[in-house]
Design an enzyme around this catalytic site. Structure first.
Site, PDB file in Angstrom:
ATOM      1  N   PRO A   9       1.037  -1.484   0.188  1.00 45.70           N
ATOM      2  CG  PRO A   9       0.041  -1.621   2.503  1.00 45.70           C
ATOM      3  CD  PRO A   9       0.475  -2.168   1.110  1.00 45.70           C
ATOM      4  CG  ASN A  10      -0.393   4.076   0.637  1.00 48.66           C
ATOM      5  OD1 ASN A  10      -1.476   4.971   0.340  1.00 48.66           O
ATOM      6  ND2 ASN A  10      -0.491   4.357   2.368  1.00 48.66           N
ATOM      7  NE  ARG A  17       3.454   6.786   1.503  1.00 49.86           N
ATOM      8  CZ  ARG A  17       4.027   6.060   2.072  1.00 49.86           C
ATOM      9  NH1 ARG A  17       3.996   5.307   1.486  1.00 49.86           N
ATOM     10  NH2 ARG A  17       3.835   5.876   3.705  1.00 49.86           N
ATOM     11  CE1 TYR A  22       8.572   5.627   2.608  1.00 47.92           C
ATOM     12  CE2 TYR A  22       7.319   7.346   2.900  1.00 47.92           C
ATOM     13  CZ  TYR A  22       7.504   6.217   3.295  1.00 47.92           C
ATOM     14  OH  TYR A  22       6.964   5.520   4.163  1.00 47.92           O
ATOM     15  CG  ASN A  74       8.539  -2.096   1.000  1.00 53.84           C
ATOM     16  OD1 ASN A  74       7.404  -1.691   0.883  1.00 53.84           O
ATOM     17  ND2 ASN A  74       9.280  -0.884  -0.090  1.00 53.84           N
ATOM     18  CB  ALA A  77       1.390   0.097   6.968  1.00 51.96           C
ATOM     19  CD  GLU A  98      10.151  -6.961   6.102  1.00 47.31           C
ATOM     20  OE1 GLU A  98       9.807  -5.956   6.617  1.00 47.31           O
ATOM     21  OE2 GLU A  98       9.137  -7.779   6.542  1.00 47.31           O
ATOM     22  CG  HIS A 100      10.860  -1.826   5.009  1.00 48.57           C
ATOM     23  ND1 HIS A 100       9.060  -1.196   4.566  1.00 48.57           N
ATOM     24  CD2 HIS A 100      10.706  -2.545   5.144  1.00 48.57           C
ATOM     25  CE1 HIS A 100       9.018  -2.838   4.915  1.00 48.57           C
ATOM     26  NE2 HIS A 100       9.694  -3.252   5.283  1.00 48.57           N
ATOM     27  NE  ARG A 107       9.535   7.249   8.606  1.00 48.11           N
ATOM     28  CZ  ARG A 107       8.341   6.393   7.917  1.00 48.11           C
ATOM     29  NH1 ARG A 107       8.499   5.186   6.223  1.00 48.11           N
ATOM     30  NH2 ARG A 107       6.926   6.904   7.794  1.00 48.11           N
TER      31      ARG A 107
END
Length: 146
Positions: A9-10, A17, A22, A74, A77, A98, A100, A107
């Site tokens: 998502p996103n 964003r 990012y 990735n 959330a 995984e 990111h 964060r």
């Protein structure tokens, strides 16, 4: 070698964003970069993005039937709460990394824990799109050691 790259998502909003986190490179540019880096390594890369958990799970299952050598995910959330994605990765028994773009450990506290990482051979975070390349290299290495 055939690797499936799944973005959650996103991720389709990267470049739009939170550019300070990012970066400014948009999602399509990142996808093109991943494909190009795969070609350099003789890896067939298929890319998938969804904002819907069930669709991501279906794609992971499909990777089993289509005989992928590895998955790079990735999960966005979903990283922090999707036991369903964890179960899907465990079910298919495909080397999964995984990834990111940001360093999730630097964060907000809720981002520090991944419920998906224990189902994977490793986690790479904080290296922006280069993390996908690192994940490719890890999958190639792990496959050669099987």
């Amino acid at each position: 070698m055939k690797i499936l790259v799944i973005n959650g998502p996103n991720l389709n909003m990267v470049g739009i964003r939170e550019k300070g986190i990012y970066g400014t490179r948009d999602f399509q540019d990142i996808c093109n970069y991943i494909k190009k880096e795969g070609q350099k390594r003789n890896i067939d890369i298929d890319l998938y993005q969804s904002n819907i958990e069930g669709e991501i799970i279906n794609e992971i299952h499909k990777a089993y039937y289509e005989k992928y050598d590895g998955i790079i995910i990735n999960p966005g959330a979903f990283t922090h709460y999707s036991y369903a994605i964890f179960d899907a990765i465990k079910a298919v028994n495909i080397n999964t990394v995984e990834v990111h773009l940001s360093n999730i450990h630097a964060r907000e506290e809720f981002r520090h824990k991944s419920v998906i990482a224990p189902a994977c051979i490793g986690q790479i975070c904080g290296f922006k799109e280069f993390g996908y390349v690192m994940a490719m290299e890890a999958i190639v290495r792990m496959k050669s050691e099987e």
